[in-house]
Enzyme design. Structure first.
Site, PDB file in Angstrom:
ATOM      1  N   HIS A  83      -3.022   7.673   2.206  1.00 16.70           N
ATOM      2  CA  HIS A  83      -3.454   6.357   1.722  1.00 16.70           C
ATOM      3  C   HIS A  83      -4.782   5.935   2.166  1.00 16.70           C
ATOM      4  CE1 HIS A  83      -3.844   2.072   0.833  1.00 16.70           C
ATOM      5  NE2 HIS A  83      -3.562   1.466   2.029  1.00 16.70           N
ATOM      6  N   CYS A 138       0.603  -1.099   0.042  1.00 16.93           N
ATOM      7  CA  CYS A 138      -0.174   0.108  -0.047  1.00 16.93           C
ATOM      8  C   CYS A 138       0.895   1.147  -0.001  1.00 16.93           C
ATOM      9  CB  CYS A 138      -0.916   0.106   1.173  1.00 16.93           C
ATOM     10  SG  CYS A 138      -2.064  -1.244   0.943  1.00 16.93           S
ATOM     11  N   ASN A 188      -9.944   0.152  -0.072  1.00 23.98           N
ATOM     12  CA  ASN A 188      -8.607   0.484  -0.078  1.00 23.98           C
ATOM     13  C   ASN A 188      -8.267  -0.203  -1.199  1.00 23.98           C
ATOM     14  OD1 ASN A 188      -5.929   0.093   0.286  1.00 23.98           O
ATOM     15  ND2 ASN A 188      -5.796  -0.980   2.278  1.00 23.98           N
TER      16      ASN A 188
END
Ligand SMILES: CC(C)(COP(=O)(O)OP(=O)(O)OC[C@H]1O[C@@H](n2cnc3c(N)ncnc32)[C@H](O)[C@@H]1OP(=O)(O)O)[C@@H](O)C(=O)NCCC(=O)NCCS
Length: 333
Positions: free
Chosen positions: A260, A119, A290
């Protein structure tokens, strides 16, 4: 130092993004796993995510996002001599997704390679591309975050499958010579500072339980959610503080914080630690879930598209991913 000293900086020329056709709401997930819209919204802020269908892969999403970024920048694939793609869900073990995107764009020169920091991948890719550009070795980079996490999710595991989505985002960075002294009020533009960290001791908290050299399979994502949450809220602030310090700015100077997009509560906690007001936080987790390395460029694309991020704005991006890996960067648009 004389007033006309110059240096190269990596300046943003355009961003773009791409999402799969199919949008899946929390309500739809209620039909396949033991979960509820209320639980997902309350714990994560996520309301929907996009899931890749047949024919949609990490590279096809990446190509669409890259083309959109080139269009915004008024450039063509021929203008690009560096492609860095952040992904943990490549189309194939090899060749790299970056080379597939390069071919898909019809780009036959320069260099293309993948960066893998889960990520945190997009922050790592921006930092990597910036180093190529300021060295003078390359002129224009496409930095891409592209993922199809839906393909590595265990759709029976409600603790993970509700959290992730697919998508891609891209940014064009160009090496530009700028005066070191901010003469005549011309503030430096582009990537001003980056800070990256990793600590491999945390592997078991967020990982995929397969791979070519171990199980010879792709595997599924496994996560200790609480541990990841604790680390994300506790640790990520170190790279933010260091990035502010090396850019010579404070959190108050920021126009936009684009973290993020994993979880609304993690985002709120990180912003609060630095006193960044909610109005300056770009939030897309509710719409995309996500999307791992794609989440920041997707969010940048939304906030540039709707006119929030404007030339001259000071923007911080920040992320944490499996490994753990984590990083931050400050850019002036
Ligand atoms: C995953 C996360 C949302 C879970 O929230 P939490 O408050 O820690 O929840 P818990 O794991 O303690 O689970 C609480 C309860 O909800 C249940 N639950 C878990 N997933 C559920 C779901 N999708 N729907 C309904 N209930 C669920 C659990 O089984 C547990 O039930 P129990 O108390 O009967 O055992 C949270 O830990 C988190 O956001 N972690 C970070 C994840 C992340 O961002 N990862 C990516 C980083 S790049």
């Amino acid at each position: 130092m004389s007033g006309d000293t110059k240096r190269l900086r990596a300046v943003v020329k355009g961003v773009g993004s791409a999402l799969p056709n199919r949008c899946v709401t929390n309500k739809e997930l209620e039909e396949t796993v033991d979960t509820s819209d209320e639980w997902i919204v309350q714990r994560t802020g996520i309301r929907q995510r996009y899931i890749a269908g047949e024919g949609e892969t990490t590279s096809t999403l990446g190509i669409r996002a890259a083309q959109a970024a080139l269009d915004r920048a008024g450039l063509t694939p021929d203008d690009i001599d560096l492609i860095v793609c952040a992904t943990s869900t490549p189309d194939y073990t090899f060749p790299s997704t970056a080379t597939m995107i390069q071919a898909g764009l019809g780009c036959t020169h320069g260099v293309a390679f993948d960066v893998q920091a889960v990520c945190a991948g997009f922050v790592f890719a921006v930092s990597t591309a910036e180093k190529f550009l300021v060295s003078g070795s390359h002129k224009r980079a496409l930095v891409i975050g592209a993922e199809t996490f839906s393909r590595i999710l265990d759709w029976q595991d409600r603790t993970t499958c509700v959290l992730f989505g697919d998508g891609a985002g891209a940014m064009v960075l160009e090496a530009e010579e700028q005066s070191v002294a901010a003469a005549g009020g011309n503030l430096p533009r582009g990537v001003l500072a980056t800070c990256l960290r990793s600590d491999g001791r945390h592997r078991a908290k967020l990982y995929v339980d397969g791979g070519p050299s171990t199980t010879k399979t792709v595997g599924f994502l496994r996560m200790e959610g609480k541990e990841v949450f604790r680390f994300a809220v506790g640790q990520v602030t170190d790279v933010m503080a260091e990035t502010f310090a090396s850019a010579g700015i404070t959190a108050e100077d920021l126009d936009w914080f684009v973290p993020h997009q994993a979880n609304r509560r993690i985002i709120d906690a990180s912003a609060q630690k630095f006193g960044i007001p909610t109005e300056k936080v770009v939030l897309t987790v509710q719409d995309h879930g996500n999307t791992s390395a794609a989440s920041i460029p997707l969010a940048l694309s939304v906030a540039c598209g709707d006119g929030r991020i404007k030339p001259g704005d000071l923007v911080m991006i920040e992320a944490i991913g499996g490994g753990f890996t984590w990083g931050a960067a400050v850019l002036r648009w």
